[in-house]
Design a protein around this motif. Structure first.
Motif, PDB file in Angstrom:
ATOM      1  N   ILE A   1     -30.214  15.176 -20.354  1.00  0.00           N
ATOM      2  CA  ILE A   1     -31.243  16.006 -19.700  1.00  0.00           C
ATOM      3  C   ILE A   1     -32.591  15.839 -20.417  1.00  0.00           C
ATOM      4  CG2 ILE A   1     -29.645  17.649 -18.655  1.00  0.00           C
ATOM      5  CD1 ILE A   1     -30.398  19.641 -20.868  1.00  0.00           C
ATOM      6  N   ASP A   2     -32.788  14.663 -20.990  1.00  0.00           N
ATOM      7  CA  ASP A   2     -34.025  14.411 -21.737  1.00  0.00           C
ATOM      8  C   ASP A   2     -35.278  14.518 -20.859  1.00  0.00           C
ATOM      9  OD1 ASP A   2     -32.673  12.048 -20.640  1.00  0.00           O
ATOM     10  OD2 ASP A   2     -34.424  10.938 -21.335  1.00  0.00           O
ATOM     11  N   ILE A   3     -35.176  14.148 -19.591  1.00  0.00           N
ATOM     12  CA  ILE A   3     -36.372  14.189 -18.729  1.00  0.00           C
ATOM     13  C   ILE A   3     -36.760  15.651 -18.437  1.00  0.00           C
ATOM     14  CG2 ILE A   3     -37.407  13.360 -16.570  1.00  0.00           C
ATOM     15  CD1 ILE A   3     -35.304  11.106 -16.549  1.00  0.00           C
ATOM     16  N   HIS A   4     -35.743  16.499 -18.279  1.00  0.00           N
ATOM     17  CA  HIS A   4     -36.017  17.940 -18.095  1.00  0.00           C
ATOM     18  C   HIS A   4     -36.762  18.462 -19.343  1.00  0.00           C
ATOM     19  CE1 HIS A   4     -32.398  18.525 -15.215  1.00  0.00           C
ATOM     20  NE2 HIS A   4     -32.360  17.264 -15.590  1.00  0.00           N
TER      21      HIS A   4
ATOM     22  N   ALA B   1     -36.946   9.151 -11.272  1.00  0.00           N
ATOM     23  CA  ALA B   1     -37.093  10.190 -10.242  1.00  0.00           C
ATOM     24  C   ALA B   1     -35.824  11.044 -10.184  1.00  0.00           C
ATOM     25  CB  ALA B   1     -37.388   9.539  -8.896  1.00  0.00           C
ATOM     26  N   SER B   2     -35.617  11.813 -11.241  1.00  0.00           N
ATOM     27  CA  SER B   2     -34.413  12.646 -11.369  1.00  0.00           C
ATOM     28  C   SER B   2     -34.516  13.887 -10.482  1.00  0.00           C
ATOM     29  CB  SER B   2     -34.267  13.057 -12.839  1.00  0.00           C
ATOM     30  OG  SER B   2     -33.584  14.282 -12.953  1.00  0.00           O
ATOM     31  N   VAL B   3     -33.446  14.123  -9.731  1.00  0.00           N
ATOM     32  CA  VAL B   3     -33.395  15.303  -8.857  1.00  0.00           C
ATOM     33  C   VAL B   3     -33.470  16.574  -9.717  1.00  0.00           C
ATOM     34  CG1 VAL B   3     -31.900  16.597  -7.269  1.00  0.00           C
ATOM     35  CG2 VAL B   3     -32.035  14.102  -7.106  1.00  0.00           C
ATOM     36  N   GLY B   4     -32.577  16.656 -10.709  1.00  0.00           N
ATOM     37  CA  GLY B   4     -32.494  17.867 -11.529  1.00  0.00           C
ATOM     38  C   GLY B   4     -33.785  18.121 -12.292  1.00  0.00           C
ATOM     39  N   ALA B   5     -34.364  17.063 -12.878  1.00  0.00           N
ATOM     40  CA  ALA B   5     -35.583  17.257 -13.669  1.00  0.00           C
ATOM     41  C   ALA B   5     -36.740  17.685 -12.767  1.00  0.00           C
ATOM     42  CB  ALA B   5     -35.926  15.979 -14.429  1.00  0.00           C
TER      43      ALA B   5
ATOM     44  N   THR C   1     -25.855   7.983  -3.716  1.00  0.00           N
ATOM     45  CA  THR C   1     -24.723   7.758  -4.627  1.00  0.00           C
ATOM     46  C   THR C   1     -23.518   8.640  -4.287  1.00  0.00           C
ATOM     47  OG1 THR C   1     -23.985   8.048  -6.920  1.00  0.00           O
ATOM     48  CG2 THR C   1     -25.936   9.272  -6.290  1.00  0.00           C
ATOM     49  N   ASP C   2     -23.775   9.869  -3.843  1.00  0.00           N
ATOM     50  CA  ASP C   2     -22.666  10.809  -3.620  1.00  0.00           C
ATOM     51  C   ASP C   2     -21.769  10.404  -2.450  1.00  0.00           C
ATOM     52  OD1 ASP C   2     -23.813  12.172  -5.696  1.00  0.00           O
ATOM     53  OD2 ASP C   2     -24.851  13.616  -4.424  1.00  0.00           O
ATOM     54  N   LEU C   3     -22.224   9.441  -1.624  1.00  0.00           N
ATOM     55  CA  LEU C   3     -21.350   8.945  -0.551  1.00  0.00           C
ATOM     56  C   LEU C   3     -20.709   7.607  -0.909  1.00  0.00           C
ATOM     57  CD1 LEU C   3     -23.226   9.967   2.729  1.00  0.00           C
ATOM     58  CD2 LEU C   3     -21.059  10.876   1.837  1.00  0.00           C
TER      59      LEU C   3
ATOM     60  N   THR D   1     -25.880   2.405  -8.654  1.00  0.00           N
ATOM     61  CA  THR D   1     -27.039   2.222  -9.542  1.00  0.00           C
ATOM     62  C   THR D   1     -27.475   3.512 -10.248  1.00  0.00           C
ATOM     63  OG1 THR D   1     -28.692   2.688  -7.869  1.00  0.00           O
ATOM     64  CG2 THR D   1     -27.930   0.403  -8.010  1.00  0.00           C
ATOM     65  N   ILE D   2     -26.871   4.655  -9.886  1.00  0.00           N
ATOM     66  CA  ILE D   2     -27.351   5.924 -10.459  1.00  0.00           C
ATOM     67  C   ILE D   2     -26.459   6.389 -11.616  1.00  0.00           C
ATOM     68  CG2 ILE D   2     -28.017   8.324  -9.961  1.00  0.00           C
ATOM     69  CD1 ILE D   2     -29.626   6.334  -8.277  1.00  0.00           C
ATOM     70  N   TRP D   3     -25.149   6.322 -11.444  1.00  0.00           N
ATOM     71  CA  TRP D   3     -24.211   6.841 -12.457  1.00  0.00           C
ATOM     72  C   TRP D   3     -23.387   5.709 -13.046  1.00  0.00           C
ATOM     73  CZ3 TRP D   3     -25.807  11.375 -13.693  1.00  0.00           C
ATOM     74  CH2 TRP D   3     -26.322  12.240 -12.729  1.00  0.00           C
TER      75      TRP D   3
ATOM     76  N   LEU E   1     -15.616  15.227  -8.100  1.00  0.00           N
ATOM     77  CA  LEU E   1     -15.819  15.810  -6.758  1.00  0.00           C
ATOM     78  C   LEU E   1     -15.747  14.769  -5.635  1.00  0.00           C
ATOM     79  CD1 LEU E   1     -16.818  17.908  -4.674  1.00  0.00           C
ATOM     80  CD2 LEU E   1     -19.110  17.653  -5.632  1.00  0.00           C
ATOM     81  N   ARG E   2     -16.610  13.757  -5.704  1.00  0.00           N
ATOM     82  CA  ARG E   2     -16.643  12.791  -4.573  1.00  0.00           C
ATOM     83  C   ARG E   2     -15.470  11.819  -4.635  1.00  0.00           C
ATOM     84  NH1 ARG E   2     -19.848  16.214  -1.908  1.00  0.00           N
ATOM     85  NH2 ARG E   2     -21.631  16.731  -3.203  1.00  0.00           N
ATOM     86  N   GLY E   3     -14.977  11.560  -5.862  1.00  0.00           N
ATOM     87  CA  GLY E   3     -13.751  10.767  -5.992  1.00  0.00           C
ATOM     88  C   GLY E   3     -12.596  11.515  -5.332  1.00  0.00           C
TER      89      GLY E   3
HETATM   90  C1  EPZ Z   1     -28.069  15.518  -8.633  1.00  0.00           C
HETATM   91  O1  EPZ Z   1     -27.626  15.343  -9.979  1.00  0.00           O
HETATM   92  C2  EPZ Z   1     -26.832  15.917  -7.879  1.00  0.00           C
HETATM   93  N1  EPZ Z   1     -26.282  17.124  -8.466  1.00  0.00           N
HETATM   94  C3  EPZ Z   1     -25.798  14.801  -7.926  1.00  0.00           C
HETATM   95  O2  EPZ Z   1     -24.739  15.161  -7.068  1.00  0.00           O
HETATM   96  C4  EPZ Z   1     -26.418  13.504  -7.398  1.00  0.00           C
HETATM   97  O3  EPZ Z   1     -25.505  12.448  -7.582  1.00  0.00           O
HETATM   98  C5  EPZ Z   1     -27.707  13.186  -8.139  1.00  0.00           C
HETATM   99  O4  EPZ Z   1     -28.605  14.325  -8.079  1.00  0.00           O
HETATM  100  C6  EPZ Z   1     -28.448  11.985  -7.575  1.00  0.00           C
HETATM  101  O5  EPZ Z   1     -28.729  12.196  -6.217  1.00  0.00           O
HETATM  102  C7  EPZ Z   1     -26.831  18.307  -8.214  1.00  0.00           C
HETATM  103  O6  EPZ Z   1     -27.773  18.435  -7.452  1.00  0.00           O
HETATM  104  C8  EPZ Z   1     -26.214  19.500  -8.852  1.00  0.00           C
HETATM  105  P1  EPZ Z   1     -30.418  13.017 -11.490  1.00  0.00           P
HETATM  106  P2  EPZ Z   1     -28.690  15.241 -11.144  1.00  0.00           P
HETATM  107  O7  EPZ Z   1     -31.069  13.853 -12.521  1.00  0.00           O
HETATM  108  O8  EPZ Z   1     -29.839  16.092 -10.803  1.00  0.00           O
HETATM  109  C9  EPZ Z   1     -30.430  10.018 -15.270  1.00  0.00           C
HETATM  110  C10 EPZ Z   1     -22.516  15.435  -6.408  1.00  0.00           C
HETATM  111  O9  EPZ Z   1     -21.561  14.640  -6.270  1.00  0.00           O
HETATM  112  N2  EPZ Z   1     -31.114  11.109 -15.977  1.00  0.00           N
HETATM  113  O10 EPZ Z   1     -31.194  12.589 -10.298  1.00  0.00           O
HETATM  114  O11 EPZ Z   1     -27.969  15.502 -12.409  1.00  0.00           O
HETATM  115  C11 EPZ Z   1     -28.967  10.375 -14.995  1.00  0.00           C
HETATM  116  O12 EPZ Z   1     -28.146  10.122 -16.109  1.00  0.00           O
HETATM  117  C12 EPZ Z   1     -23.437  15.378  -7.604  1.00  0.00           C
HETATM  118  O13 EPZ Z   1     -22.784  16.328  -5.593  1.00  0.00           O
HETATM  119  C13 EPZ Z   1     -31.563  10.897 -17.268  1.00  0.00           C
HETATM  120  O14 EPZ Z   1     -31.396   9.814 -17.839  1.00  0.00           O
HETATM  121  O15 EPZ Z   1     -29.072  13.712 -11.018  1.00  0.00           O
HETATM  122  C14 EPZ Z   1     -28.665   9.515 -13.796  1.00  0.00           C
HETATM  123  O16 EPZ Z   1     -28.360   8.219 -14.230  1.00  0.00           O
HETATM  124  C15 EPZ Z   1     -22.966  14.435  -8.656  1.00  0.00           C
HETATM  125  N3  EPZ Z   1     -32.178  11.922 -17.927  1.00  0.00           N
HETATM  126  C16 EPZ Z   1     -29.988   9.493 -13.028  1.00  0.00           C
HETATM  127  O17 EPZ Z   1     -30.997   9.867 -13.988  1.00  0.00           O
HETATM  128  C17 EPZ Z   1     -32.376  13.136 -17.327  1.00  0.00           C
HETATM  129  O18 EPZ Z   1     -32.970  14.026 -17.970  1.00  0.00           O
HETATM  130  C18 EPZ Z   1     -30.049  10.437 -11.833  1.00  0.00           C
HETATM  131  O19 EPZ Z   1     -29.829  11.756 -12.254  1.00  0.00           O
HETATM  132  C19 EPZ Z   1     -31.930  13.334 -16.018  1.00  0.00           C
HETATM  133  C20 EPZ Z   1     -31.288  12.312 -15.352  1.00  0.00           C
END
Ligand code: EPZ
Length: 420
Positions: free
Chosen positions: A123-126, A161-165, A303-305, A325-327, A369-371
């Motif tokens: 969560i470094d980007i957050h 472009a992190s969703v969570g961050a 990615t989730d699909l 490419t995401i996970w 979850l998706r698995g």
């Molecule tokens: C959200 O996760 C979703 N989860 C995920 O859905 C989804 O796969 C993902 O977005 C991408 O669409 C929720 O919304 C709760 P990211 P999130 O930050 O926000 C890297 C599902 O199956 N990264 O966009 O955690 C990270 O490691 C779930 O419903 C950093 O390096 O995803 C990943 O490789 C699983 N540092 C990539 O970015 C950070 O600080 C994308 O992560 C943050 C992310």
């Protein structure tokens, strides 16, 4: 301990109504604590992540009432408390309380979040976003303390472009002094939903859904309501299923535009369906073409699909290449597909599938979850009986999955695992 038992091979017809989006609801619920009054949230999915977030709201002295998919939250008496390990770890989305509580109290204490084991998930980007706004973040093992004397708007360009961050920085910035600009922001539909909720409370956010989000800080957020958008991943999961065993299976209450990438891919694979703005009706395709597939950020192939789609690739004619490419760790389910008869070779982030191969029921596990959703799809198209363990992963994210599938003709149930 419970397991899902499926007797496969049934044709599915009728209508599946899609629930509110998990990944929107799990951010909207924590975002509600930014409101100085009460909020009303419509179309909240009935998933275990919802309940875990409501437990955190209660810890923080919010009053809630839940009636079917309608959730009311009164955060006017919000108190700042340390979020304990067991609540922080129950799901990924607990980390949205970092941004929200930082905004309200300038002080947060909680643990590193949990969630599916699909990669390192830093969560470094957050954290960099909070720091750019003026916060100091101390990390001791898994424990985070975040403090700020004041939060000041600034320019932030995300490393990815992190969703969570994107969401967490938006939450932290809505009440910051002055203007925050987030560049290289994630563009997912869920982000627009959350920004709309905050704007309904009086926040000043523009650009959500594009890669530049602008936020003008405000002091007070008033009573508001929001409807959670339909879950594009739940919709996509059932559409993929319909391509294998549907007979005019209608996936309803969706925003079709949100799943354009999936529908384009299905067309390319020769799958036929009828789509309008809010539904897709789909039937089994007997001549599915193999394809190459690579996941990407929105509006690319989500990615989730990827894992549900890997089941369809086992039924396609020829060699399909898949790249995640995401996970780093979304291939755990492949060994179970192979156990059922698939022919998939995989590395950590890519796979080659040779199809079509009939699948046979056996004992499998929901690795995440998706698995887990992929295992449900595989069990439904397989001959014989499939039992799926570790189903808590599936129930975290799919509202009423057993009832919805039974209603369209599936032979599927949840039962207690008998201890020997
Ligand atoms: C959200 O996760 C979703 N989860 C995920 O859905 C989804 O796969 C993902 O977005 C991408 O669409 C929720 O919304 C709760 P990211 P999130 O930050 O926000 C890297 C599902 O199956 N990264 O966009 O955690 C990270 O490691 C779930 O419903 C950093 O390096 O995803 C990943 O490789 C699983 N540092 C990539 O970015 C950070 O600080 C994308 O992560 C943050 C992310």
């Amino acid at each position: 301990m419970k397991q899902i038992v499926i007797n496969g091979g049934k044709t599915l017809s009728g209508t599946i109504n899609i629930s509110g989006a998990k990944n929107s609801a799990v951010a909207i619920i924590p975002a509600a604590v930014l409101c100085d009054e009460q909020t009303t949230i419509y179309n909240v999915p009935n998933i275990s992540d919802r309940d875990a977030l409501i437990d955190i709201l209660h810890l923080l002295n919010c009053e809630t009432s839940l009636n079917a998919d309608l959730l009311k939250i009164d955060s006017s008496k919000l108190e700042n408390k340390k979020i304990p390990l067991e609540l922080s770890k129950k799901m990924r989305a607990s980390y949205y309380f970092m941004g929200a509580l930082l905004s309200r109290f300038k002080h947060v204490e909680m643990y590193f979040p949990g969630g599916c084991n699909i990669g390192k998930r830093p969560i470094d980007i957050h954290i960099k976003g909070f720091e750019a706004l003026g916060a100091k973040v101390k990390i001791k093992g898994d424990f985070f303390t975040i403090d700020a004397e004041e939060l000041k708007g600034t320019n932030i360009t995300l490393d990815f472009a992190s969703v969570g961050a994107t969401i967490n920085i938006m939450l932290a910035a809505v009440k910051a002094q002055g203007k925050t600009v987030i560049r290289n922001a994630a563009r997912e539909a869920e982000i627009v939903n959350i920004a709309t909720f905050l704007n309904n409370m009086g926040a000043k956010i523009s650009g959500a859904g594009t890669s530049v989000i602008r936020i003008e800080g405000v002091d007070y957020l008033h009573r508001a309501m929001i409807e959670v958008i339909p879950d594009r991943i739940e919709a996509g999961t059932y559409i993929i299923l319909g391509a294998m065993i549907g007979d005019n299976l209608k996936i309803d209450n969706i925003i079709t535009e949100h799943i354009d990438a999936l529908l384009s891919k299905l067309k390319e694979m020769n799958v036929k369906f009828i789509a309008d703005d809010t539904s897709v009706t789909i039937s089994k395709c007997d001549n599915i073409k193999a394809t190459n597939l690579k996941t990407a950020v929105y509006p690319g192939f989500v990615t989730d699909l990827g894992q549900p789609m890997s089941v369809l690739l086992t039924q396609a004619n020829g060699v399909s290449m898949f790249e995640e490419t995401i996970w780093e760790n979304r291939m755990g389910h492949v060994k179970y597909l192979n156990k059922m008869g698939a022919n998939i070779k995989n590395g950590n982030t890519n796979s080659i599938t040779i199809g079509p191969t009939p699948l046979s029921g056996c004992e499998v596990e929901a690795t995440d979850l998706r698995g887990g959703a992929a295992m449900v799809l595989a069990g439904l198209i397989a001959d014989g009986t499939t039992t799926i363990t570790s189903i808590e992963h599936i129930l975290r994210g799919y509202d009423s999955i057993i009832t919805k599938l039974k209603n369209v003709g599936a032979d599927i149930k949840i039962e207690e695992i008998k201890e020997n």
